[in-house]
Write a protein that holds these residues in place. Structure first.
Motif, PDB file in Angstrom:
ATOM      1  N   ASP A  61      35.087 100.976 -50.461  1.00  0.00           N
ATOM      2  CA  ASP A  61      36.390 100.589 -49.937  1.00  0.00           C
ATOM      3  C   ASP A  61      37.273 100.051 -51.071  1.00  0.00           C
ATOM      4  N   GLU A  62      38.557 100.022 -50.814  1.00  0.00           N
ATOM      5  CA  GLU A  62      39.497  99.503 -51.818  1.00  0.00           C
ATOM      6  C   GLU A  62      39.333  97.989 -51.933  1.00  0.00           C
ATOM      7  N   LYS A  63      39.513  97.500 -53.123  1.00  0.00           N
ATOM      8  CA  LYS A  63      39.400  96.068 -53.380  1.00  0.00           C
ATOM      9  C   LYS A  63      40.669  95.571 -54.049  1.00  0.00           C
ATOM     10  N   GLU A  64      40.940  94.275 -53.910  1.00  0.00           N
ATOM     11  CA  GLU A  64      42.095  93.630 -54.527  1.00  0.00           C
ATOM     12  C   GLU A  64      41.682  93.192 -55.931  1.00  0.00           C
ATOM     13  N   PHE A  65      42.307  93.765 -56.948  1.00  0.00           N
ATOM     14  CA  PHE A  65      41.912  93.560 -58.333  1.00  0.00           C
ATOM     15  C   PHE A  65      41.851  92.082 -58.715  1.00  0.00           C
ATOM     16  N   LEU A  66      42.916  91.335 -58.478  1.00  0.00           N
ATOM     17  CA  LEU A  66      42.963  89.933 -58.909  1.00  0.00           C
ATOM     18  C   LEU A  66      41.923  89.075 -58.199  1.00  0.00           C
ATOM     19  N   VAL A  67      41.670  89.367 -56.937  1.00  0.00           N
ATOM     20  CA  VAL A  67      40.659  88.636 -56.173  1.00  0.00           C
ATOM     21  C   VAL A  67      39.277  88.897 -56.757  1.00  0.00           C
ATOM     22  N   GLU A  68      38.986  90.164 -57.016  1.00  0.00           N
ATOM     23  CA  GLU A  68      37.668  90.530 -57.549  1.00  0.00           C
ATOM     24  C   GLU A  68      37.481  90.027 -58.979  1.00  0.00           C
ATOM     25  N   LYS A  69      38.534  90.063 -59.755  1.00  0.00           N
ATOM     26  CA  LYS A  69      38.459  89.565 -61.135  1.00  0.00           C
ATOM     27  C   LYS A  69      38.139  88.074 -61.134  1.00  0.00           C
ATOM     28  N   LYS A  70      38.845  87.298 -60.333  1.00  0.00           N
ATOM     29  CA  LYS A  70      38.603  85.855 -60.265  1.00  0.00           C
ATOM     30  C   LYS A  70      37.194  85.563 -59.760  1.00  0.00           C
ATOM     31  N   ARG A  71      36.779  86.287 -58.738  1.00  0.00           N
ATOM     32  CA  ARG A  71      35.457  86.064 -58.151  1.00  0.00           C
ATOM     33  C   ARG A  71      34.355  86.318 -59.185  1.00  0.00           C
ATOM     34  N   LEU A  72      34.454  87.435 -59.926  1.00  0.00           N
ATOM     35  CA  LEU A  72      33.448  87.747 -60.928  1.00  0.00           C
ATOM     36  C   LEU A  72      33.449  86.718 -62.055  1.00  0.00           C
TER      37      LEU A  72
ATOM     38  N   LYS B 116      33.442 107.106 -60.808  1.00  0.00           N
ATOM     39  CA  LYS B 116      34.495 107.245 -59.801  1.00  0.00           C
ATOM     40  C   LYS B 116      35.142 105.933 -59.368  1.00  0.00           C
ATOM     41  N   MET B 117      34.571 104.797 -59.762  1.00  0.00           N
ATOM     42  CA  MET B 117      35.098 103.514 -59.283  1.00  0.00           C
ATOM     43  C   MET B 117      36.439 103.177 -59.924  1.00  0.00           C
ATOM     44  N   SER B 118      37.266 102.479 -59.166  1.00  0.00           N
ATOM     45  CA  SER B 118      38.471 101.878 -59.734  1.00  0.00           C
ATOM     46  C   SER B 118      38.049 100.599 -60.456  1.00  0.00           C
ATOM     47  N   ALA B 119      38.958 100.021 -61.211  1.00  0.00           N
ATOM     48  CA  ALA B 119      38.653  98.766 -61.904  1.00  0.00           C
ATOM     49  C   ALA B 119      38.301  97.665 -60.900  1.00  0.00           C
ATOM     50  N   ALA B 120      39.022  97.583 -59.803  1.00  0.00           N
ATOM     51  CA  ALA B 120      38.747  96.557 -58.788  1.00  0.00           C
ATOM     52  C   ALA B 120      37.373  96.776 -58.150  1.00  0.00           C
ATOM     53  N   GLN B 121      37.033  98.028 -57.869  1.00  0.00           N
ATOM     54  CA  GLN B 121      35.718  98.322 -57.303  1.00  0.00           C
ATOM     55  C   GLN B 121      34.601  97.974 -58.291  1.00  0.00           C
ATOM     56  N   MET B 122      34.833  98.237 -59.568  1.00  0.00           N
ATOM     57  CA  MET B 122      33.833  97.908 -60.583  1.00  0.00           C
ATOM     58  C   MET B 122      33.601  96.402 -60.644  1.00  0.00           C
ATOM     59  N   LEU B 123      34.669  95.624 -60.590  1.00  0.00           N
ATOM     60  CA  LEU B 123      34.516  94.170 -60.605  1.00  0.00           C
ATOM     61  C   LEU B 123      33.724  93.700 -59.387  1.00  0.00           C
ATOM     62  N   ALA B 124      34.018  94.264 -58.217  1.00  0.00           N
ATOM     63  CA  ALA B 124      33.286  93.921 -56.998  1.00  0.00           C
ATOM     64  C   ALA B 124      31.823  94.349 -57.126  1.00  0.00           C
ATOM     65  N   HIS B 125      31.595  95.514 -57.706  1.00  0.00           N
ATOM     66  CA  HIS B 125      30.246  96.023 -57.936  1.00  0.00           C
ATOM     67  C   HIS B 125      29.460  95.064 -58.830  1.00  0.00           C
ATOM     68  N   CYS B 126      30.060  94.613 -59.907  1.00  0.00           N
ATOM     69  CA  CYS B 126      29.387  93.684 -60.826  1.00  0.00           C
ATOM     70  C   CYS B 126      29.090  92.345 -60.157  1.00  0.00           C
ATOM     71  N   ALA B 127      29.909  91.954 -59.209  1.00  0.00           N
ATOM     72  CA  ALA B 127      29.706  90.671 -58.520  1.00  0.00           C
ATOM     73  C   ALA B 127      28.506  90.698 -57.576  1.00  0.00           C
ATOM     74  N   VAL B 128      28.048  91.885 -57.183  1.00  0.00           N
ATOM     75  CA  VAL B 128      26.918  91.970 -56.252  1.00  0.00           C
ATOM     76  C   VAL B 128      25.678  91.293 -56.836  1.00  0.00           C
ATOM     77  N   THR B 129      25.424  91.463 -58.128  1.00  0.00           N
ATOM     78  CA  THR B 129      24.277  90.816 -58.770  1.00  0.00           C
ATOM     79  C   THR B 129      24.329  89.310 -58.530  1.00  0.00           C
ATOM     80  N   TYR B 130      25.505  88.727 -58.647  1.00  0.00           N
ATOM     81  CA  TYR B 130      25.675  87.287 -58.477  1.00  0.00           C
ATOM     82  C   TYR B 130      25.629  86.892 -56.998  1.00  0.00           C
ATOM     83  N   GLU B 131      26.151  87.748 -56.125  1.00  0.00           N
ATOM     84  CA  GLU B 131      26.059  87.484 -54.679  1.00  0.00           C
ATOM     85  C   GLU B 131      24.605  87.350 -54.261  1.00  0.00           C
TER      86      GLU B 131
END
Length: 150
Positions: A91-102, A30-45
């Motif tokens: 929650d909704e996430k900003e794609f470019l922000v999450e992509k850069k962060r990951l 069910k995740m959007s691409a931006a949510q998936m990127l944020a989800h993947c970043a949790v491991t690194y957080e």
């Protein structure tokens, strides 16, 4: 299992991330691409920030006993598998922000190298070997990039 600490593998994974767009749809889930990127970043957080609380002794024991093998073992994750609460991005996430962060987290991990992670304490699973860290990082990214066709 590919080695995420290898620069060529890191570049390959980042290349796969670069193929995504905000409109990329998942093949499952069910995740959007931006949510998936944020989800993947949790491991690194959990490695690089204090954003996530350390589990208490009982929870950590349960994670080590029942979850660790699935996370740091080589068996792929099944589609639509359950995830820990801190990994749920609703929650909704900003794609470019999450992509850069990951991508920044992936590059930082590669630059620090496998020896930095060998014996490093995981928030949830205790000390992990460099091989276990690699599996945890790479397998999770590969699972979700495959989910989005990248």
């Amino acid at each position: 299992m590919k080695n995420i600490f290898d620069k060529s593998v890191t570049e390959e994974v980042i290349g796969r991330i670069e193929k995504l767009s905000p409109k990329t749809q998942p093949n499952w889930g069910k995740m959007s691409a931006a949510q998936m990127l944020a989800h993947c970043a949790v491991t690194y957080e959990m490695v690089f920030t204090d954003k996530h609380a350390k589990p208490n002794a009982f929870v950590k024991f349960m994670l080590k006993a029942f979850v660790k093998k699935a996370v740091v073992g080589t068996k792929p994750y099944p589609k639509n598998s359950r995830t820990a609460p801190q990994f749920i991005i609703s929650d909704e996430k900003e794609f470019l922000v999450e992509k850069k962060r990951l991508i920044d987290y992936i590059n930082k991990t590669q630059e620090l190298g496998e020896n930095y992670f060998d014996g490093k304490e995981s928030l949830s699973f205790g000390k992990l070997t460099k091989e276990e860290w690699n599996i945890m990082f790479y397998k999770h990214l590969d699972h979700h990039l495959t989910q989005f066709g990248a």
